[in-house]
Design an enzyme around this catalytic site. Structure first.
Site, PDB file in Angstrom:
ATOM      1  N   LYS A 274      -2.293  -1.463  -3.755  1.00 56.48           N
ATOM      2  CA  LYS A 274      -3.119  -0.263  -3.721  1.00 56.48           C
ATOM      3  C   LYS A 274      -2.234   0.978  -3.821  1.00 56.48           C
ATOM      4  O   LYS A 274      -1.211   1.012  -3.154  1.00 56.48           O
ATOM      5  CB  LYS A 274      -3.879  -0.271  -2.400  1.00 56.48           C
TER       6      LYS A 274
ATOM      7  N   LYS B 108       0.859  -1.183   0.000  1.00 54.40           N
ATOM      8  CA  LYS B 108       0.000   0.000   0.000  1.00 54.40           C
ATOM      9  C   LYS B 108       0.894   1.232   0.000  1.00 54.40           C
ATOM     10  O   LYS B 108       1.740   1.399   0.881  1.00 54.40           O
ATOM     11  CB  LYS B 108      -0.902  -0.004   1.232  1.00 54.40           C
TER      12      LYS B 108
END
Ligand code: PBG
Length: 345
Positions: A257, A202
């Protein structure tokens, strides 16, 4: 040796396969189906307003409203949802105490969904930002995010979510060691069947703004950022190390992400680990496509279908997208249309 020369022109004409609809479908290497999608939803307390400006067409639901939405979209094939609670500001504090409330908004929502739709997969996010007064995902001690104190909170948070009936725990706060800490805590409490979908790679992205506005954590965060725990967008090898660690610690699947700007990471993760890999088309990605349509630059429906197909091509098994309900409608329409063609042929 592999040669890139596929044949001699004009005997080899790659356009032949592209001439007809049936042929293009037959030759297609990838496809998108509603079951590939995870719908991220904001659920709110009564005192929080439904509407917010940053994500056109997205609202914050009361539990009862959310149940009605699920009733609409689950027959279309969207079978997994990811929950983000928007709790009232007066419940947020330094230590995220609301995260451990077994009767809080999130737990009530999970119970309500599982009771009415036991077949729907419920994924809950483990991070403290919906509950902290400072908007950080972890606990702040002496001005720093304290990794190991945060782990204790995450373990409790994950256990509370599992008790409420969550199928999958998705830790999104990027603390070191959280997957093994959560796995151990869940197993110790008898939740060995609850899976962990970790946000392994992330990045500290500028694309989370609309989400933070929806959650009401933007103002809490102020000028602070999350760069001491989320990854530097410059790095790819580091993503591989993050994923390797999470798998070793017990992750059942991993998330990359954001999405569209990070599809190289998805491909590299998938090729390296062959593990179920989920990609998150985050809030500003969705908003960009919506606003581009509003300004007349593209057609949202076409753009969203193309973008999601590209996630599949990059190797994503599943995609988290705010457009899941719309995409399920579009895919169902396409499928019915194809069926119509077949039946009348
Ligand atoms: C935080 C969290 C974020 C998102 C999901 N979980 C934002 C952040 O890291 O600040 C972003 C999702 C989106 O932008 O759609 N735990």
């Amino acid at each position: 040796m592999h040669s890139l020369i596929v044949g001699k022109f004009p005997q080899t004409r790659l356009r032949r396969n592209r001439q007809k609809n049936w042929s293009r479908s037959l030759m297609a290497e990838n496809s998108l189906k509603p079951e590939d999608l995870i719908w991220p939803v904001f659920v709110r307390e009564e005192s929080v307003e439904a509407e917010f400006a940053s994500l056109p067409g997205v609202k914050r639901y009361l539990i009862a409203e959310l149940l009605e939405e699920i009733a609409q979209i689950s027959p279309l094939g969207v079978r997994s949802i990811m929950l983000f609670p928007v709790v009232a500001h007066d419940k947020r504090d330094e230590t995220a105490s609301e995260a451990f409330n077994e009767d809080g908004l999130l737990c009530q929502t999970v119970r309500a969904i599982k009771e009415r739709f036991p077949e729907v997969g419920v994924i809950t996010d483990v991070a403290l930002d919906p509950y902290t007064s400072h908007g950080q995902d972890g606990l702040v001690m002496n001005g720093e995010i304290d990794n190991d104190e945060t782990l204790k909170a995450l373990e409790r948070h994950a256990v509370v979510q599992s008790k409420a009936g969550a199928d999958v725990i998705a830790p999104s706060e990027m603390m070191d060691g959280r997957v093994s800490a959560i796995r151990r805590a869940l197993d110790a409490q008898g939740f060995s069947d609850v899976s962990i979908m970790s946000y392994a790679a992330k990045y500290a992205s500028c694309l989370y703004g609309p989400f933070r506005e929806a959650l009401g954590s933007k103002d809490c965060l102020g000028l602070a950022d999350k760069r001491t725990y989320q990854m530097d967008p410059a790095n790819l090898d580091e993503a591989i190390r993050e994923v390797a660690l999470d798998i070793q610690e017990g992750a059942d699947s991993v998330i990359v992400k954001p999405g569209m700007l990070y599809l190289d990471v998805v491909r590299r993760v998938k090729d390296t680990f062959k593990i179920p890999t989920i990609s998150f088309q985050v809030s500003a990605e969705y908003a960009m496509l919506k606003l581009a349509e509003k300004d007349g630059f593209l057609n949202f429906d076409e753009a969203i279908l193309e973008s999601l197909l590209c996630f599949k091509r990059a190797g994503a098994d599943g995609i988290i997208t705010y457009a899941a309900p719309r995409v399920a409608q579009l895919l169902t329409k396409q499928r019915d249309h194809q069926k119509g063609i077949k039946e009348s042929a």
